[in-house]
Design a protein around this motif. Sequence first.
Motif, PDB file in Angstrom:
ATOM      1  N   UNK A  78      22.702   5.952  67.326  1.00  0.00           N
ATOM      2  CA  UNK A  78      22.656   6.948  68.407  1.00  0.00           C
ATOM      3  C   UNK A  78      24.199   7.188  69.267  1.00  0.00           C
ATOM      4  N   UNK A  79      24.743   8.417  69.201  1.00  0.00           N
ATOM      5  CA  UNK A  79      25.867   8.467  69.801  1.00  0.00           C
ATOM      6  C   UNK A  79      27.026   8.850  68.838  1.00  0.00           C
ATOM      7  N   UNK A  80      26.706   8.573  67.454  1.00  0.00           N
ATOM      8  CA  UNK A  80      27.798   8.595  66.661  1.00  0.00           C
ATOM      9  C   UNK A  80      28.381  10.192  66.397  1.00  0.00           C
ATOM     10  N   UNK A  81      27.382  10.983  66.265  1.00  0.00           N
ATOM     11  CA  UNK A  81      27.874  12.541  66.355  1.00  0.00           C
ATOM     12  C   UNK A  81      28.884  13.020  67.434  1.00  0.00           C
ATOM     13  N   UNK A  82      28.377  12.619  68.826  1.00  0.00           N
ATOM     14  CA  UNK A  82      29.037  13.070  69.958  1.00  0.00           C
ATOM     15  C   UNK A  82      30.305  12.291  70.067  1.00  0.00           C
ATOM     16  N   UNK A  83      30.475  10.933  69.604  1.00  0.00           N
ATOM     17  CA  UNK A  83      31.709  10.127  69.650  1.00  0.00           C
ATOM     18  C   UNK A  83      32.813  10.541  68.366  1.00  0.00           C
ATOM     19  N   UNK A  84      32.066  11.171  67.352  1.00  0.00           N
ATOM     20  CA  UNK A  84      33.212  11.704  66.298  1.00  0.00           C
ATOM     21  C   UNK A  84      33.663  12.809  66.687  1.00  0.00           C
ATOM     22  N   UNK A  85      32.835  13.584  67.078  1.00  0.00           N
ATOM     23  CA  UNK A  85      33.264  15.155  67.597  1.00  0.00           C
ATOM     24  C   UNK A  85      34.313  14.844  68.799  1.00  0.00           C
ATOM     25  N   UNK A  86      34.044  14.112  69.526  1.00  0.00           N
ATOM     26  CA  UNK A  86      35.129  13.891  70.744  1.00  0.00           C
ATOM     27  C   UNK A  86      36.275  13.272  70.303  1.00  0.00           C
ATOM     28  N   UNK A  87      36.225  12.374  69.140  1.00  0.00           N
ATOM     29  CA  UNK A  87      37.433  11.680  68.845  1.00  0.00           C
ATOM     30  C   UNK A  87      38.414  12.633  68.014  1.00  0.00           C
ATOM     31  N   UNK A  88      37.471  13.732  67.187  1.00  0.00           N
ATOM     32  CA  UNK A  88      38.499  14.326  66.193  1.00  0.00           C
ATOM     33  C   UNK A  88      38.408  16.000  66.673  1.00  0.00           C
ATOM     34  N   UNK A  89      37.737  16.244  67.947  1.00  0.00           N
ATOM     35  CA  UNK A  89      37.990  17.531  68.502  1.00  0.00           C
ATOM     36  C   UNK A  89      37.202  18.577  67.487  1.00  0.00           C
TER      37      UNK A  89
END
Length: 378
Positions: free
Chosen positions: A48-59
């Motif tokens: 959980x949170x992988x989608x959000x973190x990868x979006x945030x990290x890669x814009x």
Amino acid sequence: MGKKFLLAPDSFKESMTAKEVCEAMEIGIKRAIPDAECIHVPMADGGEGTVQSLIDATEGILIKKEVTGPLGTPVMAQYGILGDGKTGVIEMAAASGIHYVTKETKNPFITTTFGTGELIRDCMERGITDIILGIGGSATNDGGTGMAAALGYKFLDEDGNELPLGGGYLGELDKIDTSDVIPQLKHINILVASDVTNPLCGEEGASAVFGPQKGATPEMVQILDNNLRHYSKIVKEQLGIDMADVPGAGAAGGLGAGLIAFTTSTMKKGIEIVIEYTNLKEKMQNVDYCFTGEGGIDFQTKFGKAPYGVSQAAKSVNSAIKVIALAGYIGQDVETLYEEGFDAIFGIVPGAAGIDALLAQGKVNVARTSESIARLLK
Ligand SMILES: O=C(O)[C@H](O)CO
């Protein structure tokens, strides 16, 4: 020149996203060292949170899509497209997760991964060729047949009728019809981040270990396990793929197995995928300090949680980088982490308080603790 800090925490569940933790860390560090340079790399471990973190990290961007939920009714799911524009990131639980069922409605005979397949299909329709798929936290025990059905596979009984969705019917499986499979599927590469390494069947398998939490009685576990065994026999006979004993085949009610059988998939540790896609190691060059953290840290952190991946990455880039972890809760045998690349571990909780208040004050507590630590690093 100002000191260089890399901030790479996981989310603190129910309190802050990983990006918010980065922001709170920077606020605290800059109170002590105003000219500090802070690089944010929100992390995750495939769960959980992988989608959000990868979006945030890669814009990247977030896509919302109505799909079939585990009980066959519509749910609003979301997935991400990374900043590179060609990689999708999906958490299967967003479509087929256990949070969509209640004590009354959970029933692994009928729950389906169809919605996860619909998310994969949506990615394909947008021209996405690479998908990172986090699996776990499912309501399902269907061996990934629902996911495959959404991509065009047909699961037929001996009279040639399509089986209803759900792991309870797989004992009647006679033929897998591949004639309507979406042709582009063979051009899609799926990197699977699995939360467990269990096999498909048996005492350590999907039904026995995770079936009960999805509502299976001991009798249902037996039926589900037999059904998955029968299903894997048919897959082996008809498609020539032996998936039963692959580590992770039993993840997410056997979705791991279904991905092996019906898609071009590679299983990898979630944290390794996140480190790769965020370019964490490149961003660690010339860094003095690395701050990481998670809601809870204990000896289990070293079994693939995000802070462990971050500490290993930092020390592999430069053993002189100091790795400092923050956590809301510090648990059993945490000192074993000092042999795993962690230099110091700090609790952020200022004193006894109710859990709701502590979750609500997460940012304040991370900022204050980061400030205190940074005062020693001036
Ligand atoms: O979804 C499940 O079955 C568990 O999280 C294990 O993958």
